[in-house]
Design a protein around this motif. Structure first.
Motif, short mmCIF file in Angstrom:
data_model
loop_
_atom_site.label_atom_id
_atom_site.label_comp_id
_atom_site.label_asym_id
_atom_site.label_seq_id
_atom_site.Cartn_x
_atom_site.Cartn_y
_atom_site.Cartn_z
N PRO A 97 0.83 -1.21 0.00
CA PRO A 97 0.00 0.00 0.00
C PRO A 97 0.86 1.26 0.00
CG PRO A 97 0.08 -0.95 2.19
CD PRO A 97 0.78 -1.93 1.29
N ALA A 98 0.27 2.35 -0.41
CA ALA A 98 0.97 3.64 -0.38
C ALA A 98 1.21 4.06 1.07
CB ALA A 98 0.15 4.69 -1.10
N PRO A 99 2.38 4.64 1.36
CA PRO A 99 2.64 5.08 2.75
C PRO A 99 1.63 6.12 3.22
CG PRO A 99 4.33 5.90 1.23
CD PRO A 99 3.52 4.90 0.49
N GLU A 100 1.12 6.95 2.30
CA GLU A 100 0.10 7.93 2.69
C GLU A 100 -1.14 7.22 3.24
OE1 GLU A 100 2.49 9.76 -0.69
OE2 GLU A 100 1.66 7.79 -0.18
N ALA A 101 -1.53 6.11 2.59
CA ALA A 101 -2.71 5.37 3.05
C ALA A 101 -2.46 4.70 4.39
CB ALA A 101 -3.10 4.33 2.00
N VAL A 102 -1.24 4.16 4.58
CA VAL A 102 -0.91 3.49 5.84
C VAL A 102 -0.96 4.47 7.00
CG1 VAL A 102 0.92 2.31 7.11
CG2 VAL A 102 0.45 1.68 4.74
#
Length: 308
Positions: A97-102
């Motif tokens: 997943p994208a780090p922004e989403a995490v």
């Protein structure tokens, strides 16, 4: 001052600036529906902790490149993660997943994660404290009394290498709740190594010291509480961090059995629904919690073994 804030310090902040530019300015190839502000807030927290660590080193007059090396590695990993997952979209979408989403998970589900942390730490403390106390007390008693040592030490050598998770199906059936069974799994994981260590430590007590105590007519209870326990206590404190790691491993497994709360449950539940964003967030939470607990046990060790 000069050594703490030298070229390595400057390089770390060049990497941090590059990371911020990548996150905020580089166009996304993967569609990300959440803001990057939670990620930036997470990076700010890491930076503050890094600066506090450097300040603590400076106050003690110590020098170590460890904190800077760690933060350089962290910034580099974040750059690679964000570029591969979000900016170029070359990483597998589902499992990376994208780090922004995490990092958005930490804000969007802060109440759930906070409750799971409290649940896990409570369960961990109960199992860890119970296993540690029983291991120390029974280990000292069996180490002190030769007949008990001859009986239980070979049995413990057979049972200790068996992972407590093997007994999970039986514990779930025999004990009233899943939480009780989880607590008992943690207890077993801590108990056996501590028990064996205490038996060996107690049986290796200086024979001359014991002879002198017997000459003075010291009873068994007094011998254990006034002589043996102070003798083995530094060894117990020295092994706190190792025991904690074992307990946390048992905790994560135990919470995946049938729990309805806890960090392990959070990860297991997310994995069941292929929600790898939450899985990665849960893994990060595990790392943070075990790091905080490790620092706490290290403080206890320093606090009560100042004479060393």
């Amino acid at each position: 001052m000069r050594r703490l804030f030298g070229k390595e310090f400057a390089f770390a902040h060049v990497l941090l600036a590059a990371l911020v530019l990548v996150v905020t300015c580089m166009p996304n190839q993967r569609m990300v529906t959440v803001s990057y502000y939670p990620l930036l807030a997470g990076l700010a927290v890491i930076e503050v902790l890094y600066l506090l660590r450097l300040a603590a080193l400076r106050r003690r007059g110590a020098f170590s490149t460890g904190p800077t090396d760690i933060v350089v590695l962290v910034w580099a990993l974040f750059i690679v993660w964000d570029v591969c997952a979000t900016k170029l979209d070359i990483a597998p979408t589902v499992i990376v997943p994208a780090p922004e989403a995490v990092f958005n998970v930490f804000f969007a589900q802060a109440d759930v994660i906070g409750a799971d942390i409290v649940s896990s730490v409570t369960l961990l403390v109960m199992g860890y404290a119970g296993g540690l106390a029983l291991g120390v007390v029974l280990g000292i008693v069996c180490g002190w009394i030769p007949r008990l040592r001859a009986m239980f030490f070979p049995i413990a050598n057979v049972l200790a290498p068996i992972p407590p998770t093997v007994f999970a199906p039986y514990l779930i059936v025999l004990l009233p709740t899943f939480r009780t069974a989880s607590c008992f799994i943690i207890l077993l994981g801590v108990f056996w190594p501590q028990f064996l260590n205490m038996v060996v430590r107690t049986s290796s007590l200086d024979a001359q010291l014991l002879d002198n105590a017997r000459t003075l007519g010291v009873r068994n209870f007094t011998m254990i509480t006034r002589i043996i326990l102070p003798y083995v206590l530094p060894e117990v404190l020295k092994g706190l961090r190792v025991s904690l790691t074992t307990a946390f491993l048992m905790l994560t497994f135990a919470e995946m059995l049938g729990a309805s709360s806890g960090i392990g449950y959070f990860i297991s539940n997310a994995n069941n629904y292929a929600n790898y964003t939450n899985v990665v967030a849960g893994i990060i939470v595990c790392g943070v919690v075990v790091t905080v607990l490790s620092f706490a046990t290290a403080w206890v060790q320093r606090r009560f073994t100042t004479w060393r």
